[in-house]
Design a protein around this motif. Structure first.
Motif, PDB file in Angstrom:
ATOM      1  N   ARG A  30     -14.498  -6.578  -6.577  1.00 22.68           N
ATOM      2  CA  ARG A  30     -13.137  -7.046  -6.276  1.00 22.68           C
ATOM      3  C   ARG A  30     -12.195  -5.871  -6.061  1.00 22.68           C
ATOM      4  N   TYR A  31     -12.340  -4.831  -6.871  1.00 24.52           N
ATOM      5  CA  TYR A  31     -11.490  -3.650  -6.722  1.00 24.52           C
ATOM      6  C   TYR A  31     -11.749  -2.960  -5.380  1.00 24.52           C
ATOM      7  N   VAL A  32     -13.007  -2.797  -5.023  1.00 25.06           N
ATOM      8  CA  VAL A  32     -13.341  -2.133  -3.765  1.00 25.06           C
ATOM      9  C   VAL A  32     -12.760  -2.912  -2.591  1.00 25.06           C
ATOM     10  N   THR A  33     -12.879  -4.221  -2.627  1.00 27.99           N
ATOM     11  CA  THR A  33     -12.319  -5.060  -1.565  1.00 27.99           C
ATOM     12  C   THR A  33     -10.809  -4.879  -1.488  1.00 27.99           C
ATOM     13  N   ARG A  34     -10.142  -4.913  -2.624  1.00 30.63           N
ATOM     14  CA  ARG A  34      -8.683  -4.731  -2.650  1.00 30.63           C
ATOM     15  C   ARG A  34      -8.321  -3.333  -2.165  1.00 30.63           C
ATOM     16  N   TYR A  35      -9.037  -2.343  -2.625  1.00 32.46           N
ATOM     17  CA  TYR A  35      -8.754  -0.951  -2.271  1.00 32.46           C
ATOM     18  C   TYR A  35      -8.854  -0.746  -0.762  1.00 32.46           C
ATOM     19  N   ASN A  36      -9.867  -1.301  -0.157  1.00 29.85           N
ATOM     20  CA  ASN A  36     -10.092  -1.089   1.272  1.00 29.85           C
ATOM     21  C   ASN A  36      -9.189  -1.926   2.166  1.00 29.85           C
ATOM     22  N   THR A  37      -8.720  -3.061   1.684  1.00 23.42           N
ATOM     23  CA  THR A  37      -7.933  -3.940   2.552  1.00 23.42           C
ATOM     24  C   THR A  37      -6.424  -3.842   2.350  1.00 23.42           C
ATOM     25  N   SER A  38      -5.985  -3.439   1.177  1.00 26.81           N
ATOM     26  CA  SER A  38      -4.540  -3.502   0.965  1.00 26.81           C
ATOM     27  C   SER A  38      -3.904  -2.224   0.442  1.00 26.81           C
ATOM     28  N   ARG A  39      -4.652  -1.328  -0.120  1.00 22.77           N
ATOM     29  CA  ARG A  39      -4.046  -0.138  -0.716  1.00 22.77           C
ATOM     30  C   ARG A  39      -3.728   0.906   0.360  1.00 22.77           C
ATOM     31  N   PRO A  40      -2.459   1.285   0.511  1.00 23.53           N
ATOM     32  CA  PRO A  40      -2.100   2.276   1.526  1.00 23.53           C
ATOM     33  C   PRO A  40      -2.516   3.683   1.101  1.00 23.53           C
ATOM     34  N   HIS A  41      -2.829   4.507   2.071  1.00 26.08           N
ATOM     35  CA  HIS A  41      -3.226   5.889   1.818  1.00 26.08           C
ATOM     36  C   HIS A  41      -2.351   6.817   2.657  1.00 26.08           C
ATOM     37  N   SER A  42      -1.828   7.844   2.036  1.00 21.77           N
ATOM     38  CA  SER A  42      -0.969   8.782   2.764  1.00 21.77           C
ATOM     39  C   SER A  42      -1.735   9.457   3.892  1.00 21.77           C
TER      40      SER A  42
END
Length: 57
Positions: A30-42
Motif C-alpha cells: 500500500r505504501y509503495v502504491t501511494r508513494y508512486n502515485t501521489s507523493r511529489p518529488h522535487s
C-alpha cells in the motif's frame, strides 16, 4: 533508495511492528502504491513518479 526506505520506516511502519509477514507485505505494498502515485518529488518538478512517467510516454 535511502530516502524511500527512510520515509517508509518513519512515516508508515507502526512503532509496534507487524503481527505477521502477510500483514507487513500488504501494508508495504500500500505504501509503495501511494508513494508512486501521489507523493511529489522535487527531482520530478514536484510530480509523482507515475505522473512523470506518463509525461515521458
Amino acid at each position: 533508495m535511502e530516502r524511500f526506505f527512510g520515509s517508509l520506516k518513519s512515516e508508515w511502519v507502526p512503532e509496534t511492528g507487524y503481527s505477521s509477514e502477510h500483514e507487513a507485505r500488504a501494508d508495504v505494498q500500500r505504501y509503495v502504491t501511494r508513494y508512486n502515485t501521489s507523493r511529489p518529488h522535487s527531482y520530478n518538478d514536484y510530480r509523482s513518479p507515475v505522473a512523470m512517467e506518463r509525461m515521458a510516454a
